[in-house]
Write a protein that holds these residues in place. Structure first.
Motif, PDB file in Angstrom:
ATOM      1  N   GLY A 359      45.581  41.906  46.043  1.00 50.60           N
ATOM      2  CA  GLY A 359      44.986  42.650  44.444  1.00 50.60           C
ATOM      3  C   GLY A 359      44.549  41.708  43.782  1.00 50.60           C
ATOM      4  N   GLY A 377      38.417  41.959  45.196  1.00 45.00           N
ATOM      5  CA  GLY A 377      39.668  42.257  44.168  1.00 45.00           C
ATOM      6  C   GLY A 377      40.275  41.887  42.466  1.00 45.00           C
ATOM      7  N   GLN A 385      42.002  47.355  42.036  1.00 41.73           N
ATOM      8  CA  GLN A 385      42.100  47.050  43.678  1.00 41.73           C
ATOM      9  C   GLN A 385      44.267  46.651  43.597  1.00 41.73           C
ATOM     10  OE1 GLN A 385      40.251  47.035  46.598  1.00 41.73           O
ATOM     11  NE2 GLN A 385      42.332  47.250  47.240  1.00 41.73           N
TER      12      GLN A 385
END
Length: 488
Positions: A359, A377, A385
């Motif tokens: 992420g 991300g 994210q």
């Protein structure tokens, strides 16, 4: 340029091959390299299966090593049947809901030449084979939780049902176009959630439900019996992982090649990270097993990120995942659970670390290397994210652990499916107890085990005599023979 094939609901088989005038291969003309590449990746993913068997067999004590090799073969066989029967349909049917598929492809119905639900460039039969090997590897990781005390037949039954009610739903969430995690979206390139987080928590549940091994805590329990097997298994796993991650792009684009590069990078930095922790911890000494564990930790960490991150973040992900796992060497003591193969530490925790870091470091410039995907991300300023990755981690962790415990609890009370071997079988070793004519090592091994069993029975008789206040002369002689072993 040839037009890409497309799925036609009116022809779910991909064409009538019984009609000699219909060439079901024609729709892939000019795109054959995509499925040829994926087939090759599937073939090398298969090598992870014996690799895990050798790794587990080497980490086990000698008297239970053969069991781990046998399970690697049988788990692959059982999972193949499960996948053909209904596993593929439950995970990847096109008419799935957000949580699980239906039986539209039950018994491999309509699974043939049509473009797959994963990629229009891949015939569905190729996609089915590739994903089946993912399921087989995952179930084999899970049964490591039965280490040195779980009976083989119940472990295979558990593997079949675990794949059905745990792996397939989670795979549907994550990779089916109708799945809720897929549409969130969480980013999981090759299985950080369905493969590693799910298997790690399930193995922990298995070890928890079985209870601790007899003589748990003795030094002999923590020492691999064959470091060469550990090394060889790790090499096969590392090689197979090129197909595991490199094929998960489901095409032969630059993105797939980049994922393969990231795979090797993270495994290498993972080995460096673990060895560095060992070197500091032991005051300048090394461990072959530690290097192998570090490489596997790096592979686990990069699995969800391989096709989303650039090469230097991949190196960092492998290094950090291995360091975190290496620093958790006492995790079993903290949890008070005897999970001897450290499946939870390497796969469960390693998978969670990798998913979280995905992420942060996901870069849309890397996912775009396939010509169509854009997955930003935190690296691109898409900080939300990271929260979506947490959603994946918590959902898969809780579902896998709780459902695995429930399944094991049900099996525990079904006649003939009791999970744990007898105390005598555990002390003899599962190999001599559950195999009729085979064993690891030289013929004098059985004599060693017999002597060990005689000592154990002597200790039990002496303890019974001590409790009754009567010490026989025979018991005194046995005690003198056993006490030096206790001191060692």
């Amino acid at each position: 340029m040839a037009e890409a094939p497309s799925f036609d609901p009116a022809h779910p088989w991909g064409g009538n091959s019984r009609n000699a005038t219909v060439d079901v291969n024609a729709q892939y003309s000019g795109f054959e390299y995509h499925y040829t590449y994926l087939v090759f990746c599937g073939f090398i993913v298969w090598l992870i299966i014996p690799g895990i068997g050798l790794l587990y067999g080497g980490l086990a004590r000698r008297k239970s090593s053969l069991t781990m090799l046998f399970q690697s073969l049988m788990v692959a066989s059982i999972t193949t049947f499960q996948w053909m029967f209904w596993g593929y349909s439950l995970a990847y049917s096109r008419t799935a809901n957000a949580f699980i598929g239906d039986l539209a492809n039950f018994g491999m119905m309509k699974v043939q030449a049509a473009p797959s639900p994963g990629s229009v460039y891949i015939p569905e039969i190729v996609f089915c084979l590739y994903q089946m090997l993912f399921c087989a590897c995952t179930v084999q990781i899970v049964v490591g939780g039965s280490f040195e005390r779980g009976r083989i037949m119940p472990s295979l039954v558990f593997g079949f049902w675990w794949a059905t009610i745990v792996y397939c739903p989670i795979a549907c969430w994550t990779w089916n176009a109708n799945g809720w995690l897929y549409n969130l979206p969480s980013l999981d390139f090759a299985g950080g959630g369905p493969v590693h987080i799910a298997s790690g928590w399930a193995a922990l549940a298995y070890a928890f439900m079985l209870g601790k091994r007899k003589q748990h805590g003795e030094k002999s329990h923590g020492k691999p019996h064959n470091t060469t097997l550990v090394f060889l298994g790790t090499i096969l796993i590392w090689f197979g992982w090129f197909g595991f991650n490199g094929g998960s792009a489901l095409n032969a684009t630059v993105r797939a090649m980049y994922a393969a590069f990231n795979t090797n990078t993270a495994a290498s930095t993972g080995a460096i990270g673990w060895v560095l922790v060992d070197y500091i911890r032991t005051g300048g000494k090394f461990s072959v097993v530690g290097a192998c564990e570090g490489a596997i930790a790096g592979l686990v960490g990069i699995t969800p990120a391989a096709g989303y991150v650039s090469c230097w973040p991949a190196a960092l992900i492998g290094f950090l995942t291995a360091v975190v796992c290496a620093l958790l060497q006492d995790i079993n003591e903290w949890l008070n659970i005897d999970e001897g193969l450290y499946v939870f530490k390497l796969h469960g925790i390693g998978g969670m670390v990798g998913s979280f870091l995905t992420g942060i470091f996901a870069d849309s410039a890397i996912s775009a290397l396939d010509g169509s995907s854009l997955y930003p991300g935190g690296w691109n300023g898409n900080g939300i994210q990271i929260g979506k990755q947490f959603a994946e981690i918590t959902a898969i962790s809780s579902y896998s652990f709780i459902v695995s415990c429930i399944l094991l609890l049900i099996m525990k009370y079904i006649p003939g499916l009791h999970l744990r071997a007898s105390e005598e079988a555990e002390m003899r070793g599962l190999d001599l107890d559950q195999f009729f004519d085979e064993q690891i090592g030289e013929s004098d091994w059985s004599n060693f085990v017999r002597d060990d069993m005689m000592m154990m029975h002597g200790m039990q008789r002496q303890e019974a005599a001590d409790q009754s206040g009567v010490v026989s002369s025979e018991g005194s002689m046995e005690r003198q023979a056993v006490e030096p072993e206790r001191k060692d």
